[in-house]
Design a protein around this motif. Structure first.
Motif, PDB file in Angstrom:
ATOM      1  N   LEU A  94       0.836  -1.193   0.000  1.00 24.91           N
ATOM      2  CA  LEU A  94       0.000   0.000   0.000  1.00 24.91           C
ATOM      3  C   LEU A  94       0.874   1.248   0.000  1.00 24.91           C
ATOM      4  CD1 LEU A  94      -2.580  -1.030   2.760  1.00 24.91           C
ATOM      5  CD2 LEU A  94      -3.047  -0.896   0.305  1.00 24.91           C
ATOM      6  N   VAL A  95       0.330   2.351  -0.448  1.00 17.19           N
ATOM      7  CA  VAL A  95       1.032   3.627  -0.386  1.00 17.19           C
ATOM      8  C   VAL A  95       1.032   4.106   1.061  1.00 17.19           C
ATOM      9  CG1 VAL A  95       0.964   6.057  -1.070  1.00 17.19           C
ATOM     10  CG2 VAL A  95       0.488   4.253  -2.756  1.00 17.19           C
ATOM     11  N   GLU A  96       2.215   4.414   1.570  1.00 15.37           N
ATOM     12  CA  GLU A  96       2.333   4.926   2.935  1.00 15.37           C
ATOM     13  C   GLU A  96       1.781   6.357   2.962  1.00 15.37           C
ATOM     14  OE1 GLU A  96       5.722   4.951   6.404  1.00 15.37           O
ATOM     15  OE2 GLU A  96       6.317   5.509   4.363  1.00 15.37           O
ATOM     16  N   TRP A  97       0.727   6.568   3.743  1.00 17.76           N
ATOM     17  CA  TRP A  97       0.030   7.842   3.674  1.00 17.76           C
ATOM     18  C   TRP A  97       0.671   8.935   4.527  1.00 17.76           C
ATOM     19  CZ3 TRP A  97      -2.761  10.568   0.704  1.00 17.76           C
ATOM     20  CH2 TRP A  97      -3.331  11.762   1.192  1.00 17.76           C
ATOM     21  N   HIS A  98       0.816  10.095   3.947  1.00 18.06           N
ATOM     22  CA  HIS A  98       1.094  11.334   4.671  1.00 18.06           C
ATOM     23  C   HIS A  98       0.649  12.473   3.756  1.00 18.06           C
ATOM     24  CE1 HIS A  98       4.697  12.273   2.212  1.00 18.06           C
ATOM     25  NE2 HIS A  98       4.895  10.971   2.230  1.00 18.06           N
ATOM     26  N   PRO A  99       0.251  13.601   4.304  1.00 18.57           N
ATOM     27  CA  PRO A  99      -0.309  14.687   3.482  1.00 18.57           C
ATOM     28  C   PRO A  99       0.641  15.212   2.415  1.00 18.57           C
ATOM     29  CG  PRO A  99      -0.772  15.051   5.804  1.00 18.57           C
ATOM     30  CD  PRO A  99       0.193  13.916   5.733  1.00 18.57           C
ATOM     31  N   GLY A 100       1.953  15.091   2.648  1.00 19.17           N
ATOM     32  CA  GLY A 100       2.926  15.591   1.682  1.00 19.17           C
ATOM     33  C   GLY A 100       2.865  14.907   0.334  1.00 19.17           C
ATOM     34  N   ILE A 101       2.196  13.758   0.247  1.00 22.35           N
ATOM     35  CA  ILE A 101       2.010  13.098  -1.050  1.00 22.35           C
ATOM     36  C   ILE A 101       1.156  13.986  -1.956  1.00 22.35           C
ATOM     37  CG2 ILE A 101       0.952  11.126  -2.230  1.00 22.35           C
ATOM     38  CD1 ILE A 101       1.575   9.459   0.266  1.00 22.35           C
ATOM     39  N   VAL A 102       0.098  14.546  -1.396  1.00 25.69           N
ATOM     40  CA  VAL A 102      -0.830  15.378  -2.171  1.00 25.69           C
ATOM     41  C   VAL A 102      -0.178  16.684  -2.585  1.00 25.69           C
ATOM     42  CG1 VAL A 102      -3.043  16.592  -2.086  1.00 25.69           C
ATOM     43  CG2 VAL A 102      -2.833  14.297  -1.108  1.00 25.69           C
TER      44      VAL A 102
END
Length: 557
Positions: A160-168
């Motif tokens: 899975l993609v490791e989520w953090h807001p900096g992706i967006v």
């Protein structure tokens, strides 16, 4: 703001449209969404399920290239197609991802999104973003780069993609959002002390300063808000004193004018100096008034010069020396112990290269930055002695500075035993930044703490912080003597060579866990200028931060 830097678009390949579906290109290899459909049905039909069949083992171990590309493709394709729930489900933070990706279209009004993946490096996949920000008939292009990392979920082994807001968007932190609309605060036109406009294009270090000025003075300066795409900070970012940030300006507002104390000559010199190092920050003050004349950082995001929280190392010995002299525990010209080692609170402290000074004075120990000369006095001090000295005499660590933009005002917590001893030499819990340490030198120069400021207090009726007491004349005289001697003959002599006038200096090196080289510090004054700098992971302060500070003192002469 109109001078915002735009992140350059670096598109390597374009998504291809295949049978009405979008194939996000990963690592130069086209693996379309259609591949997800596969031809597994035939295999499935050829196999008979059994109630006694054992559950498939959870996959562990490093991710394969295919797993990384597939997980990244699923996320990017769903995001690009506006399938928010599917994109969020492809991450390990479904709820948070869904909220932010929903807001990307609904609140930020970003449409026509194209995501182009770059070359994978391990589990990390960079990608470029191209879209359009549209609001009430006005549109502007949006381009930037980001990256994602794929991880394996522990419970089932699913990549899975490791989520953090900096992706967006790389400027987003936890709790932040993207919003397009009438900006909450009008823009400001910041002026230097000579009346020239301050722009981020000319002074890259001042981006966060300009953000802070706008946030505090935008509504007071008489401007009118424009239409912008902004990063609106959440609770955690506000605690870290991060200001809202403009990403795209769709229509210009009318800026109000804010006058600052910055010197265009010294600011340009500061920008030039920090550009020679990878992690350098400097501040220059006018001791007689507290005016901030320059502030610069090698990195142009977080403002370490004003908001950094770093152990100041031996530059803290300026404050400690004033304490020891006041309490009669040291005197510049009197003999003072500087052994190789001194143990206190079950910690064994030593000097750099384990040197010792036999029969030397306190002045000699200060000039050579002898740690044990200070640690040896710990048994004679109360746990809160250094904290009180920093607060009452130097105006630090009370969280009450009103500079005009967000700052960290230093921390000298009350500690005991070995930690208290470590604070005497700028380690332990002590935390400072170049603004704080430039102020320390300024206090020594004038004899009285004057709170640094970037915008004059009469602009908005701010009350500047004050110290509750001053050093005695005898203590101040000795402290100046210590710093002057160090600038001429001690660890600061090489850096301060050629700096004329009434000068004083102190070097520092602060050890940091898991860091090969210490942070190099330097604080100094010359006539009516005071400056301080830090070079993270630079090594000895006299060799790294020292030349930067000395150059600025010369430039302001």
């Amino acid at each position: 703001m109109g001078n915002r830097r735009r992140v350059a678009e670096r598109r390597k390949t374009n998504p291809a449209v295949l049978g009405g579906m979008i194939a996000v290109v990963l690592g130069g290899t086209g693996i379309g969404v259609y591949a997800l459909l596969g031809s597994g049905a035939a295999a499935e039909n050829g196999a008979q399920s059994s109630s006694s069949e054992k559950a498939k083992a959870v996959k562990t171990g490093p991710l394969s290239a295919t797993e990384v590309k597939t997980a990244a493709r699923e996320f990017l394709t769903a995001w690009q197609q506006g399938k928010v729930s599917e994109a969020a489900a492809a991450t390990d933070g479904t709820t948070a991802a869904k909220a932010l990706l929903t807001g990307y279209t609904k609140d930020a009004h970003i449409t026509d999104v194209t995501l182009t993946a770059g070359t994978r490096t391990g589990a990390k996949v960079p990608f470029s973003v191209k879209g359009t920000v549209s609001y009430k008939g006005t549109s502007k292009p949006l381009t930037y780069d980001s990256a994602l990392t794929v991880v394996r979920r522990a419970e089932d082994g699913k990549p899975l993609v490791e989520w953090h807001p900096g992706i967006v968007h790389p400027d987003l932190k936890d709790g932040d959002t993207l919003v397009t609309g009438a900006s909450g605060t009008p823009p400001v036109k910041a002026l230097d002390r000579d009346g020239g406009e301050i722009t981020e294009d000319e002074y890259p270090s001042l981006g966060s300063v300009l953000d802070g000025l706008r946030e505090k003075y935008g509504e007071k300066a008489g401007g009118k808000a424009g239409i912008e795409l902004q990063v609106v900070r959440g609770k955690e970012s506000k605690k870290a004193e991060l200001s809202d940030k403009t990403l795209v300006e769709l229509s210009k507002g009318t800026p109000g004018t804010v006058e600052t104390t910055l010197s265009p000559t010294l600011q340009a010199a500061a920008e030039k100096q920090v550009a020679t190092k990878s992690k350098a920050s400097v501040v220059v003050l006018r001791p007689s008034t507290g005016e901030i004349l320059a502030a610069a950082n090698s990195s142009h995001g977080f403002n370490i010069a004003f908001q950094g929280s770093l152990a100041p190392g031996s530059t803290m010995k300026v404050i400690t020396s004033s304490l020891l002299i006041e309490k009669g525990l040291a005197s510049a010209e009197k003999e003072h112990p500087c052994p190789k080692y001194f143990t206190y609170g079950h910690w064994k402290f030593q000097n750099d290269d384990k040197f010792e000074i036999k029969g030397g004075t306190f002045k000699a120990s200060f000039a050579r930055s002898c740690n044990t000369a200070f640690i040896s006095q710990a048994p004679e001090l109360d746990d809160d002695s250094l904290t009180k000295q920093a607060q009452q005499v130097f105006g630090l660590a009370l969280n009450n500075w009103a500079v005009g933009v967000p700052t960290f005002d230093g921390a000298v917590p009350v500690q005991s035993q070995a930690q208290m001893a470590a604070e005497l030499i700028g380690q332990g819990g002590v935390r400072m930044n170049p603004l704080n340490m430039a102020s320390v030198s300024a206090t020594v120069k004038t004899g009285t703490f004057k709170q640094p400021y970037l915008v004059a207090p009469d602009v908005d009726g701010r009350q500047l912080a004050k110290a509750s007491r001053t050093m005695s004349a005898a203590t101040l005289s000795q402290l100046r003597d210590l710093m002057s001697y160090t600038a001429a003959y001690g660890t600061a002599a090489e850096a301060m060579s050629g700096v004329t006038g009434d000068v004083g200096a102190k070097t520092g090196s602060a050890e940091v866990d898991n860091q090969k080289k210490p942070n190099g510090w330097f604080t100094a004054y010359r006539d009516d200028l005071a400056a301080a700098g830090v070079v993270q992971q630079g090594g000895h302060g006299g060799e790294t931060a020292g030349p930067l500070v000395a150059a600025l003192l010369k430039a302001g002469g």
